[in-house]
Write a protein that holds these residues in place. Sequence first.
Motif, PDB file in Angstrom:
ATOM      1  N   SER A 111      14.642  96.732  40.456  1.00 24.93           N
ATOM      2  CA  SER A 111      13.252  96.400  40.741  1.00 24.93           C
ATOM      3  C   SER A 111      12.349  97.428  40.081  1.00 24.93           C
ATOM      4  O   SER A 111      12.761  98.554  39.774  1.00 24.93           O
ATOM      5  CB  SER A 111      12.997  96.383  42.254  1.00 24.93           C
ATOM      6  N   SER A 112      11.105  97.051  39.871  1.00 26.91           N
ATOM      7  CA  SER A 112      10.149  97.982  39.283  1.00 26.91           C
ATOM      8  C   SER A 112       9.926  99.185  40.194  1.00 26.91           C
ATOM      9  O   SER A 112       9.769 100.316  39.720  1.00 26.91           O
ATOM     10  CB  SER A 112       8.824  97.264  39.011  1.00 26.91           C
ATOM     11  N   ALA A 152      17.553  90.789  37.327  1.00 28.63           N
ATOM     12  CA  ALA A 152      18.995  90.743  37.553  1.00 28.63           C
ATOM     13  C   ALA A 152      19.657  90.452  36.217  1.00 28.63           C
ATOM     14  O   ALA A 152      19.238  89.558  35.490  1.00 28.63           O
ATOM     15  CB  ALA A 152      19.352  89.669  38.575  1.00 28.63           C
ATOM     16  N   GLU A 185      21.069  94.699  39.587  1.00 28.58           N
ATOM     17  CA  GLU A 185      19.744  94.265  40.001  1.00 28.58           C
ATOM     18  C   GLU A 185      18.848  95.497  40.006  1.00 28.58           C
ATOM     19  O   GLU A 185      19.223  96.539  40.525  1.00 28.58           O
ATOM     20  CB  GLU A 185      19.762  93.617  41.387  1.00 28.58           C
ATOM     21  N   SER A 221      11.716  87.199  37.690  1.00 26.02           N
ATOM     22  CA  SER A 221      13.150  87.126  37.398  1.00 26.02           C
ATOM     23  C   SER A 221      13.358  86.650  35.968  1.00 26.02           C
ATOM     24  O   SER A 221      12.548  85.897  35.427  1.00 26.02           O
ATOM     25  CB  SER A 221      13.876  86.187  38.368  1.00 26.02           C
ATOM     26  N   LEU A 271      10.425  93.740  33.849  1.00 20.23           N
ATOM     27  CA  LEU A 271       9.901  94.367  35.060  1.00 20.23           C
ATOM     28  C   LEU A 271       8.402  94.638  34.956  1.00 20.23           C
ATOM     29  O   LEU A 271       7.801  95.153  35.893  1.00 20.23           O
ATOM     30  CB  LEU A 271      10.653  95.675  35.338  1.00 20.23           C
ATOM     31  N   LEU A 308      11.476  92.074  39.937  1.00 27.80           N
ATOM     32  CA  LEU A 308      12.918  92.246  40.081  1.00 27.80           C
ATOM     33  C   LEU A 308      13.614  91.604  38.899  1.00 27.80           C
ATOM     34  O   LEU A 308      13.299  90.482  38.507  1.00 27.80           O
ATOM     35  CB  LEU A 308      13.405  91.597  41.382  1.00 27.80           C
TER      36      LEU A 308
END
Length: 247
Positions: free
Chosen positions: A16-17, A5, A14, A132, A73, A3
Amino acid sequence: MALAAFTLNGTRYELSSDVAEARLAGVMPEPIREHAVQVNGVWYPVKQAFEVAVGVPRSEFISHTACRHLAALGFPLQGQIESRDGAPVATETAKPGLTVVRDLSGEEWHTEANVQASVVTALAARGYRVLSVANTATKEHGIDVIASREGTTVAVEVKGYPSRTYADPARAGEHKKTRPSTQAGHWFAAAVLAAMRLRGREPGWSSVIALPDFNRYRDLFSETQGSLSAAGIVVWWVDEEGAVDFG
């Protein structure tokens, strides 16, 4: 699932993969001219992939921004990096199909953002899943990079090296009153404090400080190496070409 951000043009995102993979599933890749990213086994131009994954027109970001967040990611990147004199740059930490991508459009390689980008890509090259990445441009609070591999979590406090002039365009050309070597001492101390606090909060994590390779930082590290080792804090060094020495 990784993830990321980040803030882009004042808007918080935000990604995510898993979401990136879902949005790019079945999308036909455009011709690749320079930098590429592999998603779902398919190579895409980084700007096309980032545009589709985030939903932001490619006119609103540069390829280096796309590379940095896609690398965070864990997606493999390809492309050629050029130094400020236009010569290709080779990196020891990059594996085939994975390239250290930094924004070298400015004059300095040792900004916090560039050091962070090198660390993120080097971690991905070593098989880490980047959990992150803090936005250094907005001075986002929290741990700069968190990554995991085989049950081990690494938390990295990243520092750049002070410039003699201000990054703020309104103060362009104005020299700082504080000498870079003096300010570097303050930044080193802040990094050590952050790493110590992390050891208290997350004793099971590896606590790391990532620094650009300058003599001033090397001297400070030499003076504190024993204490840092006793506290379980590791220092990584990033050189001008973006290669990361994991110690």
